[in-house]
Design a protein around this motif. Structure first.
Motif, PDB file in Angstrom:
ATOM      1  N   LEU A 615       0.804  -1.151   0.049  1.00 35.16           N
ATOM      2  CA  LEU A 615       0.018  -0.241   0.037  1.00 35.16           C
ATOM      3  C   LEU A 615       0.770   1.280  -0.108  1.00 35.16           C
ATOM      4  CD1 LEU A 615      -2.701  -1.094   2.635  1.00 35.16           C
ATOM      5  CD2 LEU A 615      -3.050  -1.109   0.140  1.00 35.16           C
ATOM      6  N   ALA A 616       2.039   0.987   0.678  1.00 31.32           N
ATOM      7  CA  ALA A 616       2.991   2.260   0.577  1.00 31.32           C
ATOM      8  C   ALA A 616       3.467   2.620  -0.441  1.00 31.32           C
ATOM      9  CB  ALA A 616       3.895   2.238   1.810  1.00 31.32           C
ATOM     10  N   TRP A 623      -6.872   3.774  -5.557  1.00 34.96           N
ATOM     11  CA  TRP A 623      -6.464   2.210  -5.845  1.00 34.96           C
ATOM     12  C   TRP A 623      -6.825   1.563  -4.581  1.00 34.96           C
ATOM     13  CZ3 TRP A 623      -3.264  -1.532  -3.797  1.00 34.96           C
ATOM     14  CH2 TRP A 623      -3.002  -2.674  -4.715  1.00 34.96           C
ATOM     15  N   ILE A 624      -6.296   2.289  -3.425  1.00 34.69           N
ATOM     16  CA  ILE A 624      -6.368   1.598  -2.073  1.00 34.69           C
ATOM     17  C   ILE A 624      -8.053   1.534  -1.537  1.00 34.69           C
ATOM     18  CG2 ILE A 624      -5.965   2.020   0.493  1.00 34.69           C
ATOM     19  CD1 ILE A 624      -3.271   3.185  -0.141  1.00 34.69           C
ATOM     20  N   CYS A 625      -8.935   2.552  -2.045  1.00 35.98           N
ATOM     21  CA  CYS A 625     -10.226   2.327  -1.688  1.00 35.98           C
ATOM     22  C   CYS A 625     -10.907   1.245  -2.369  1.00 35.98           C
ATOM     23  CB  CYS A 625     -11.062   3.496  -1.945  1.00 35.98           C
ATOM     24  SG  CYS A 625     -10.519   4.817  -0.797  1.00 35.98           S
ATOM     25  N   GLN A 626     -10.504   1.121  -3.742  1.00 34.42           N
ATOM     26  CA  GLN A 626     -11.106  -0.145  -4.449  1.00 34.42           C
ATOM     27  C   GLN A 626     -10.581  -1.308  -3.956  1.00 34.42           C
ATOM     28  OE1 GLN A 626     -12.993   1.051  -7.180  1.00 34.42           O
ATOM     29  NE2 GLN A 626     -13.385  -1.353  -7.380  1.00 34.42           N
ATOM     30  N   LEU A 627      -9.401  -1.471  -3.614  1.00 34.05           N
ATOM     31  CA  LEU A 627      -9.003  -2.749  -3.012  1.00 34.05           C
ATOM     32  C   LEU A 627      -9.749  -3.135  -1.515  1.00 34.05           C
ATOM     33  CD1 LEU A 627      -6.848  -5.028  -2.935  1.00 34.05           C
ATOM     34  CD2 LEU A 627      -5.277  -3.626  -1.422  1.00 34.05           C
ATOM     35  N   SER A 628     -10.038  -2.103  -0.860  1.00 35.46           N
ATOM     36  CA  SER A 628     -10.670  -2.441   0.451  1.00 35.46           C
ATOM     37  C   SER A 628     -12.072  -2.776   0.104  1.00 35.46           C
ATOM     38  CB  SER A 628     -10.700  -0.991   1.321  1.00 35.46           C
ATOM     39  OG  SER A 628     -11.275   0.209   0.762  1.00 35.46           O
ATOM     40  N   THR A 654      -5.862  -3.046   7.807  1.00 30.11           N
ATOM     41  CA  THR A 654      -4.748  -2.452   7.325  1.00 30.11           C
ATOM     42  C   THR A 654      -4.795  -1.574   6.074  1.00 30.11           C
ATOM     43  OG1 THR A 654      -3.480  -4.489   7.979  1.00 30.11           O
ATOM     44  CG2 THR A 654      -2.578  -2.880   6.543  1.00 30.11           C
ATOM     45  N   THR A 655      -5.602  -2.057   5.363  1.00 27.32           N
ATOM     46  CA  THR A 655      -6.041  -1.265   3.956  1.00 27.32           C
ATOM     47  C   THR A 655      -6.711  -0.035   4.176  1.00 27.32           C
ATOM     48  OG1 THR A 655      -6.263  -3.276   2.786  1.00 27.32           O
ATOM     49  CG2 THR A 655      -7.115  -1.362   1.889  1.00 27.32           C
ATOM     50  N   LEU A 656      -7.980  -0.076   5.171  1.00 23.56           N
ATOM     51  CA  LEU A 656      -8.414   1.061   5.687  1.00 23.56           C
ATOM     52  C   LEU A 656      -7.699   2.205   6.457  1.00 23.56           C
ATOM     53  CD1 LEU A 656     -11.919  -0.259   6.776  1.00 23.56           C
ATOM     54  CD2 LEU A 656     -11.432   0.981   4.862  1.00 23.56           C
ATOM     55  N   GLY A 657      -6.719   1.626   7.186  1.00 25.89           N
ATOM     56  CA  GLY A 657      -5.782   2.666   7.557  1.00 25.89           C
ATOM     57  C   GLY A 657      -4.850   3.438   7.016  1.00 25.89           C
ATOM     58  N   ALA A 658      -4.765   2.918   5.696  1.00 23.53           N
ATOM     59  CA  ALA A 658      -4.013   3.453   4.696  1.00 23.53           C
ATOM     60  C   ALA A 658      -4.568   4.328   3.743  1.00 23.53           C
ATOM     61  CB  ALA A 658      -3.127   2.421   3.861  1.00 23.53           C
ATOM     62  N   ALA A 659      -6.028   4.297   3.888  1.00 21.87           N
ATOM     63  CA  ALA A 659      -6.948   5.107   3.123  1.00 21.87           C
ATOM     64  C   ALA A 659      -6.891   6.427   3.622  1.00 21.87           C
ATOM     65  CB  ALA A 659      -8.224   4.596   2.972  1.00 21.87           C
ATOM     66  N   SER A 660      -7.051   7.422   2.733  1.00 15.37           N
ATOM     67  CA  SER A 660      -7.116   8.819   3.306  1.00 15.37           C
ATOM     68  C   SER A 660      -8.311   9.557   3.418  1.00 15.37           C
ATOM     69  CB  SER A 660      -6.217   9.758   2.424  1.00 15.37           C
ATOM     70  OG  SER A 660      -6.606   9.647   0.931  1.00 15.37           O
ATOM     71  N   SER A 661      -9.411   8.719   2.719  1.00 17.40           N
ATOM     72  CA  SER A 661     -10.847   9.109   2.676  1.00 17.40           C
ATOM     73  C   SER A 661     -11.526   8.836   3.791  1.00 17.40           C
ATOM     74  CB  SER A 661     -11.387   8.511   1.482  1.00 17.40           C
ATOM     75  OG  SER A 661     -12.699   8.865   1.298  1.00 17.40           O
ATOM     76  N   SER A 696      -5.399   2.676  14.893  1.00 12.37           N
ATOM     77  CA  SER A 696      -4.314   3.381  14.872  1.00 12.37           C
ATOM     78  C   SER A 696      -3.833   4.434  14.095  1.00 12.37           C
ATOM     79  CB  SER A 696      -3.118   2.219  14.520  1.00 12.37           C
ATOM     80  OG  SER A 696      -3.488   1.627  13.039  1.00 12.37           O
ATOM     81  N   SER A 697      -4.651   4.588  12.891  1.00 10.48           N
ATOM     82  CA  SER A 697      -4.441   5.733  11.602  1.00 10.48           C
ATOM     83  C   SER A 697      -5.805   6.496  12.066  1.00 10.48           C
ATOM     84  CB  SER A 697      -4.501   5.242  10.423  1.00 10.48           C
ATOM     85  OG  SER A 697      -3.231   4.572  10.407  1.00 10.48           O
ATOM     86  N   HIS A 698      -7.102   6.145  12.212  1.00  9.56           N
ATOM     87  CA  HIS A 698      -8.458   6.768  12.446  1.00  9.56           C
ATOM     88  C   HIS A 698      -8.919   6.786  13.734  1.00  9.56           C
ATOM     89  CE1 HIS A 698      -7.720   7.234   7.938  1.00  9.56           C
ATOM     90  NE2 HIS A 698      -7.597   6.008   7.704  1.00  9.56           N
TER      91      HIS A 698
END
Length: 1646
Positions: A615-616, A623-628, A654-661, A696-698
């Motif tokens: 993801l990084a 792309w990350i939102c589509q993957l989640s 993990t994927t949601l933690g990397a999402a910015s939306s 951990s992110s949100h």
């Protein structure tokens, strides 16, 4: 050898053919064949003459002779002259036709002779056979059979005769009425046809190349007419099969027009046999030959008969094939061969017949049809090529069949299709999907096959064969690449194909690599509007999720990762470089583990790290939102695999933690909460992990989403009906609550620490409590759900730990702490608060077992809560400790997880103690533990002491003293812990010492010593721990005494009274060990510090009797022993006399008092001296006759010596008696050894016998009162007390003590005792020997025997020489050589021989004396059993290597002559000893062997060789040794080398091979010995041992085999043959076998 001798030799063997034993018969035949190898013509003549002269010889024996003839003829066919061959032909022909009836073995053997001869003398054989094959006369059965076999064995020789044979045979066919004759005619016609076809096939090599098929056509057709139209209709099944087997090859010889004419009848006729025979392979083979013949002439009849042919053949192919039935499998191969012919002739009609059969639902029909389809696809590929669409379309219904046999057949058909281009046609994709479906079958769904071939069936299972097929098609069939790529991707994501993921991935990896090698640098997958292919997000999600269980499905984790690696460009263009590094590391990690050793947690963390890195690298929110989104979409697919679904939840987090939306994050979290399957525990855990990772992110968005869900109608209860979850039961709602509580726990654990403290009380703990409790009518009600409580404990633990680990956690005030602790209490121990819990919950988690980790979680939660502010109130803390102890301490030690629970309890108690680090706080803790420390259950004591030790160590480690204050409760604590140093459980003892160690250092700390100060006295406690691990109570209590001494040195005076009072209470401890330990500690303290308590010591004499009567406690016994010591110190003689007057056997009190006399060495010496006088001053036994007519008087022990012996044992058993025993050691040892010897077999007086039986039956007797056993026990005690423990242990290991007690083993027991004494007690021997020398004149024979045995054994040790005792010992033994007792004389010789072991360097000096004594023993005439002579032989064998050569030379011949008669003694020990001594004689004179001794050597050679087969292994081993020693004296290097090579000890010996080689060299180097060796061998023909009788003719045979030609006249052949002929009548079959074998070897004389 004369011709008459050869004839006689054959006669003897031929006469022996009639032996009843099969092995003898076989050996006789082998001998005849061996003779036949050398004299083939004589062999054939002898056999011919024997059969002719013995006309009435039974046919089984005639058969054997004929088989010998066949063997000789086959081996020497080229050497036979025509005359002998002619005679043999006539004989075999006569034997074959002698009787008209069938005697198969006999006549077959004769026929085989003719066939063997026919390979060279075909004309003569044919002339003889044809003379008995005359027109108009029905021939003998085996005449026809022989012709048939001849035609096959000599094709070129017989085929030219076939026209005349067939013309003669044809008229006979009509005359042949018996079925057996018809069968043999059919066989002949079959062989004739086959040989003709072979002849025609190799016409270029044939002697007559003008032979044509037409020459046989007419005769073959005539024969065919009879066979088919007449004989085939027979009711005899065997005949019908013979006919049909013949018709196959005959059909190739029929004229084309005749074959075409007969096919309409022939084919139905052959097909009709299928219904008449179970074994149809012959029918199918013949049918195949007929069809090939018809096809070769282009017959049109096949079209007419095709339907019936197909129906019949199809019925055969549908017969179930059993792997254990080779006939059925062979039949199916022949049937498929028929289908191949038909497929090449009529492919359309064949398919029109076959393919509709695929629509049937019958398993056998469908499987059989599929087999045929597969076969014709492969074998008739050219004809089937245009039929591919038709065949593909017909496979629709078989693809739907669920039968495993059908599936296996379908897979095999598809495999064939793939190789021939079928799958490239429309409809091929369905075939590929079918293969994938079968690959996805779970292994457990495969039918379980039982039986011998279960492994083979498992390997041939549907799934296994499908996996293999898919991989082979992908990798080996190049044309399938475009068919499978990218079509196989469609099967990756659907759940129903999960089982096929591994083979799918492997195939796709191979196909992708091929495309990359072909230069495809763009994307590998070209969608081109193909909506059925999975998206990159779907593939990435799927492959990552299944990798979490890497070993399932044959290792799909590695396969999935490899596929991801090759698809990196298709997943995302930026991933290539990162994945090229990351994926190999993951695969390497998998390679280093197995399914059992891999840590799933560690593996999942690696995969999540791989996902985070991915993801990084991508760093694209879209792309990350589509993957989640794809991950959430696939979640329901994993409902059946909870572990993988749990992991997918973590991936979503993990994927949601990397999402910015944030909107996307909250939307997905809401969907997860609404769609989760809360009934599944793993899903609740997975959901919680997802929320925690996301937080951990949100953090704020996660808490807000949880808050919204908590406030929803899910938790609003109204009359048991829920507003939005009306279909959910109360239990289901509890599961939702459990999940939410877990979510909060994971959120707290993962949340950023800088944000946590502000939200933990208001947002996290508040909502946890709201979920845990429910208000009904305003009243707060605790939940009953066990899982919900566990979740609460786990979440509180995680949240508390997170708070404590934050930077401001130590000052944080958790206002909900009392409430949370109170909620943990019922979880810890249900009975603590029964009003809160129903009876069902109490039963659900009983206090003595662990069914869930609930208590551990609760204690961990309390541990973290306790460390937070504010502190708990006193009562709350007491309730918590009480609950925790009751929840863990009573749990049985067996359940798994109890150690981890105990560790959690230790952490909690340590946290509580940390809040109050004062002696009072420590006392409170110990008071809670005290009931468990004194528990009657061992596992509870172990845990309690372990916890106490940990608490004390923690207290000591964190001790801070600001002012010198007293440790006021030290005495109480030491009194509680110190007696536990003797607890029954070793672990408890260790922990108790640790407690005492910590307490003493605490006292030093309170006295002002620094924390790092090490006290030498206290440190000694650590060295005492080893003693506490020993199970011996004596060692335990000695250690406790040492512990008490250390306590006494460091205990403040003001604490002594409290310690003693506590210890006195410990005397009543239910654990007897602890009670005794308390007494030991009390006595030690009184001794060390008793000056302040002297007036409290009771009167010793007054308490002696009362204490002994009241109890047997250790403190009472000590007091009694002390009193006896005082009395005996003043009046030892009176005390000894009084105690000896006690009734036998001594009771336990008396024994205790005897042992008390050993306290002081001077007193013990006096007591032992008195007891020695009592034991030796009276006669040991009196003789009396129980019955007037009894043969021998009974020996009854006298009481005074018996009582003294028992008392001596008790005194010597006391440890303190050591110095006294050492002072009187020689006298004690000698007296007790003689006491043992004169009490062997001595009985107790009758009154004591009754007492002994009574005490033995009641189990009260600790030791036997039997006189000899008492003496042995006393001797053991003296040895032990004298420091000779090694002697006692050696005797125990070797069984020496038991031997001493028995008449039969006493002598050996004394020998072992002497050996042990010489090894371990050498310095004490001089005085002991002096005491034993005096027994030479003892009136008791047994005492002389025992002393002689002891002294004799001492000579085997070098210790005697080192102590300069050899001369005196030899003199004493030589003086006993004239003793009237033969046993003494024998033991004297043994002792003299022992000098060779103990002092070999002294043998030469005493050689004449020793040899004279041994020769005297050989000539001892007063021993009727010759045991003295036996001992002399054994002794001489030991001495010979060490004496002077000159001393030996004078006796060498005398000894050799004297021992020779013992070679054949009936007693094994005499044979073994004499033969071994003979070997030593040879060894001693090697290189200097006189002629007179060489004569003895030669005379003994044959017996030694034969006794190698002695039935007794010791004798055979002695022979091996003797022969090895004889070798050098024979002056033949070859023989010496052979003896050394083959006769080594422990090496297996092939006797026949060895004897053969030995005789070869004997005859080569010593031909003059032939006569002597043969005469000696003939002597052993009459041996009483069967093995040697069998070996003797072997020796004779090998000697005869290797004798030189010029020496053969020395052999008395008449005598030899007569002896062997007699041996052929021996009752032992093995002997007769060897006699026959030897007769065969006499071929050398032929």
């Amino acid at each position: 050898m004369s011709e008459s001798y050869v004839k006689r030799l054959f006669t003897i063997l031929l006469d022996a053919v009639t032996d009843k034993d099969p092995q003898v018969q076989e050996q006789v035949c082998g001998a005849l064949c061996a003779l036949g190898e050398s004299q083939p013509e004589e062999a054939l003549r002898a056999c011919e003459e024997h059969l002719r002269l013995h006309d009435k010889l039974a046919h089984p024996y005639r058969t054997m002779i004929l088989r010998v003839m066949e063997t000789v003829v086959s081996s020497h066919l080229g050497e036979l002259d025509k005359g002998l061959a002619r005679a043999s032909i006539l004989l075999a022909s006569s034997e074959m036709t002698k009787v008209k009836e069938l005697v198969c073995d006999w006549q077959q053997a004769a026929s085989n002779v003719l066939v063997a001869l026919g390979k060279r003398f075909i004309s003569s054989v044919m002339e003889e056979i044809l003379s008995k094959f005359q027109p108009g006369v029905l021939p003998h059965h085996f005449v026809v059979q022989t012709l048939a076999n001849l035609s096959v064995s000599n094709v070129f020789g017989v085929v030219p005769f076939l026209t005349s044979i067939l013309s003669t045979m044809l008229p006979m066919l009509s005359a042949a009425k018996p079925d057996s004759m018809r069968v043999v005619f059919c066989c002949a016609l079959q062989r004739f046809s086959e040989s003709t076809l072979e002849y025609l096939a190799d016409l270029d090599q044939a002697p007559d190349p003008t032979v044509r098929k037409d020459a046989f056509a007419t005769d073959i057709f005539s024969a065919y007419d009879i066979l088919f139209h007449h004989w085939l209709q027979s009711r005899e099944a065997k005949l019908r099969l013979a006919v049909v087997e013949a018709l196959g090859p005959m059909s190739h010889l029929l004229p084309s027009e005749k074959l075409e004419e007969q096919l309409p009848k022939l084919l139905p006729g052959v097909l009709g046999l299928y219904k008449k025979h179970a074994e149809t392979v012959h029918v199918s083979r013949s049918l195949g030959q007929i069809l090939e013949a018809a096809a070769s002439v282009g017959s049109r009849t096949l079209d007419v008969q095709l339907d019936s042919l197909l129906a019949a053949l199809h019925a055969q192919i549908c017969v179930p094939v059993e792997s254990s039935s080779p006939l059925v499998m062979s039949n199916q191969k022949e049937v498929l061969r028929c289908f191949t012919v038909l497929a090449c002739c009529s492919p359309d009609r064949l398919l029109a017949f076959l393919l509709p059969k695929l629509d049937t639902s019958n398993e056998r029909t469908r499987v059989g049809t599929l087999q045929v389809v597969r076969h014709i696809i492969n074998s008739a590929a050219a004809q089937m090529e245009v039929k591919q669409p038709f065949i593909l379309s017909s496979m629709k219904l078989p693809l739907l069949d669920t039968n495993s046999k059908v599936k296996r057949a379908v897979v095999q058909v598809i495999s064939a299709m793939a190789h021939h281009g079928y799958l490239e046609q429309p409809g091929g994709e369905a075939m590929i999907e079918y293969i994938v479906q079968q690959c996805a079958l779970p292994p457990e769904a495969e039918p379980q096959k039982l039986g011998a071939n279960s492994e083979a069936l498992a390997a041939d299972s549907v799934r296994a064969i499908s996996v293999s097929t898919l991989y082979l098609v992908s990798t080996t069939v190049d044309r399938m690449g475009d068919v499978l790529w990218p079509y196989l991707f469609e099967f990756l994501v659907p759940v129903r194909f999960t089982g096929a993921l591994t083979p799918l991935c492997r195939s796709l990896v191979h196909l992708a690599q091929k495309r990359q090698e072909a230069g495809a640098h763009a994307l590998l997958i070209q969608y081109n509007g193909n909506v059925t292919l999975p998206s990159p997000y779907a593939m990435a999600t799927r492959l990552l999720a299944v990798s979490s269980s890497p070993y399932l499905g044959d290792g799909r984790g590695a396969a999935s990762l490899r596929l991801l690696s090759v698809l990196h460009r298709d997943i995302h263009p930026m991933l290539g470089q990162r994945w090229a590094t990351a994926i190999p590391l993951l695969l390497e990690h998998l390679d280093g583990y197995t399914e059992e050793t891999l840590s799933r947690k560690e593996w999942e963390e690696k995969l999540l790290m791989f996902l985070r890195d991915t993801l990084a690298v991508v760093s694209d929110n879209t792309w990350i939102c589509q993957l989640s989104l794809e991950m959430c979409k696939q979640l329901p697919s994993y409902n059946g695999t909870p572990l993988e679904k749990n992991f997918l939840y973590k991936c979503i987090g993990t994927t949601l933690g990397a999402a910015s939306s944030k909107e996307v994050v909250r939307k997905h979290l809401q969907e997860l909460l609404e769609t989760a399957r809360y009934q599944e525990e793993s899903e609740r855990e997975g959901l919680a992990c997802c929320f925690g990772i996301c937080a951990s992110s949100h953090l704020d968005d996660t808490l807000a989403q949880l808050e919204d869900f908590v406030k929803s109608d899910v938790f609003r209860k109204s009359a048991g009906i829920f507003n939005i979850f009306k279909d959910r039961s109360e239990n289901e709602v509890e599961k939702v609550k459990s999940a939410l509580i877990l979510c909060y726990g994971h959120v707290a654990a993962r949340a950023p620490r800088e944000l946590l403290l502000a939200r933990v009380e208001s947002d996290i703990f508040r909502n946890m409590s709201q979920c845990f409790s429910t208000k009904v009518l305003g009243i707060k009600v605790e939940t009953k759900d066990l899982g919900l409580r566990l979740c609460l404990a786990q979440s509180v633990c995680m949240a508390s730990q997170a708070v404590r680990s934050s930077s401001h956690g130590s000052s944080f005030q958790l206002l909900r702490k009392p409430e949370l602790v109170a909620q943990m209490m019922p979880v810890l121990w249900p009975r603590a608060i029964p009003r809160l819990l129903p009876q069902e919950f109490i039963k659900a988690e009983p206090s003595d077992s662990l069914r869930t980790p609930m208590r551990k979680k609760a204690m961990l939660a309390c541990t973290y809560l306790v460390s937070l502010e504010p502190a708990l109130e006193g009562q709350a803390q007491a309730d918590l400790i009480h609950s925790c102890l009751h929840s863990i301490m009573a749990v049985l030690p067996e359940p798994e997880g109890v150690d981890s629970h105990q560790e959690a309890l230790k952490d909690l108690l340590t946290s509580l103690l940390q809040r109050n680090m004062t002696p009072q706080g420590l006392q409170v803790m110990v008071e809670h533990l005290s009931p468990w420390i004194k528990s009657p259950r061992g596992h509870e004591r172990v845990r309690a002491l372990g916890l106490s030790a940990c608490l004390l160590q923690h207290f000591l480690k964190h001790l801070h003293i600001s002012a010198l204050v007293p440790f006021h409760n030290l005495g109480l604590l030491l009194g509680l812990f110190s007696p536990r140093c003797a607890d029954l459980w070793p672990a408890t003892r260790q922990e108790a010492v640790s407690c005492v160690y910590s307490l003493l250092y605490l006292q030093l700390g309170y006295e002002g010593f620094s924390r790092d100060y090490q006290d030498d006295v206290v440190e000694q406690l650590l060295t005492l721990k080893d003693g506490l691990g020993h199970p011996d109570p004596a060692i335990l209590f000695h250690t406790c005494h040492s512990v008490a001494q250390i306590i006494g040195k460091r205990l403040p005076p003001d604490q002594l009274i409290s310690l003693l009072l506590t210890l006195f209470e410990g005397l009543g401890d239910p654990d007897q060990n602890c009670s005794r330990a308390a007494a030991v500690i009390v006595n030690c303290l009184l001794k060390e510090r008793g000056h302040v308590l002297l007036e409290k010591v009771p009167e010793i004499v007054s308490v002696l009797c009362s204490k002994l009567q009241e109890t047997h406690g250790e403190h009472v016994l000590q007091a009694a022993q002390h009193s006896v010591y005082v009395l005996a110190a003043r009046h030892h003689a009176a005390v000894v006399s009084s105690l000896l007057g006690s009734p036998l056997p001594f009771d336990s009190h008396t024994c205790t008092l005897w042992r008390a006399l050993a306290v002081e060495p001077g007193l013990a010496t006096q007591v032992l001296g008195l007891l020695l006088e009592k034991m030796s001053g009276d006669v040991p036994f009196k003789e009396s006759r129980a019955f007037l007519l009894s043969s021998a008087p009974d020996r009854v022990a006298t009481l005074p010596p018996l009582a003294a012996t028992c008392a001596l044992y008790e005194v010597a058993s006391a440890p303190a008696s050591g110095p006294a025993v050492l002072e009187l050691y020689p006298q004690l040892f000698a007296a007790l050894l003689l006491r043992v010897s004169c009490t062997v077999g001595v009985q107790l007086p009758r009154n004591l016998q009754a007492k002994e039986r009574k005490s033995a039956s009641s189990g009260l007797a600790s030791r036997s009162l039997e006189p000899c056993s008492s003496a042995v026990d006393a001797l053991q005690a003296v040895l032990l007390r004298g420091g000779n423990d090694d002697v006692v242990q050696r005797m125990e290991l070797e069984g020496g003590w038991q031997l001493l007690r028995t008449s039969a083993g006493h002598e050996e027991g004394v020998t072992r005792l002497a050996s042990a004494m010489a090894k371990f007690a050498g310095p004490r021997l001089p005085l002991m020997m002096k005491a034993l020398f005096a027994t030479q004149s003892s009136v008791y024979e047994m005492q002389r025997v025992s002393s002689t045995a002891f002294l004799a054994e001492l000579l085997s040790s070098n210790t005697v020489n080192d102590l300069m005792l050899l001369e005196s010992l030899l003199d004493n033994l030589l003086a006993r050589q004239k003793d009237t007792c033969a046993r003494v004389r024998r033991l004297v010789l043994r002792g003299l021989a022992n000098v060779a072991s103990g002092s070999p360097d002294k043998v030469r000096a005493h050689g004449p004396q020793l040899l004279t004594a041994m020769i005297g023993g050989l000539d001892d005439g007063d021993d009727p059993h010759s045991l003295v002579a036996l001992e002399a032989m054994v002794g001489l064998a030991r001495l010979l290597d060490l004496v002077e050569a000159w001393d030996l030379r004078s006796v060498l011949l005398h000894v050799a002559i004297r021992i020779r008669p013992f070679f054949d003694s009936e007693k094994v020990e005499f044979r073994s000893a004499s033969i071994r001594l003979f070997g030593h004689l040879n060894k001693a004179c090697q290189g200097d062997c006189e002629d007179v001794f060489l004569e003895q050597l030669v005379g003994g050679l044959a017996p030694l060789l034969l006794h190698l087969q002695d039935p007794q292994p010791p004798v055979a081993a002695a022979c091996r040794f003797a022969l090895r020693m004889c070798g050098p004296n024979l002056e033949c290097e070859e023989l010496a080398a052979i003896f050394q090579k083959h006769l080594q000890e422990g090496r297996g010996l092939h006797f026949g091979e060895f004897l053969n080689t030995t005789c070869k060299h004997l005859m080569h180097h010593f031909p003059d010995l032939l006569g002597r060796l043969l005469s000696t061998s003939l002597f052993y023909f009459k041996s009483s041992w069967e093995d040697i009788r069998a070996a003797a003719p072997m020796l004779t045979g090998f000697l005869a085999l290797h004798v030189e030609a010029e020496r053969r006249p020395q052999v008395d052949l008449e005598q030899l043959l007569a002896a062997l002929q007699l041996l052929l009548k021996d009752p032992a079959p093995a002997v007769r076998v060897k006699a026959a074998e030897t007769l065969g070897r006499l071929v050398k004389f032929a």
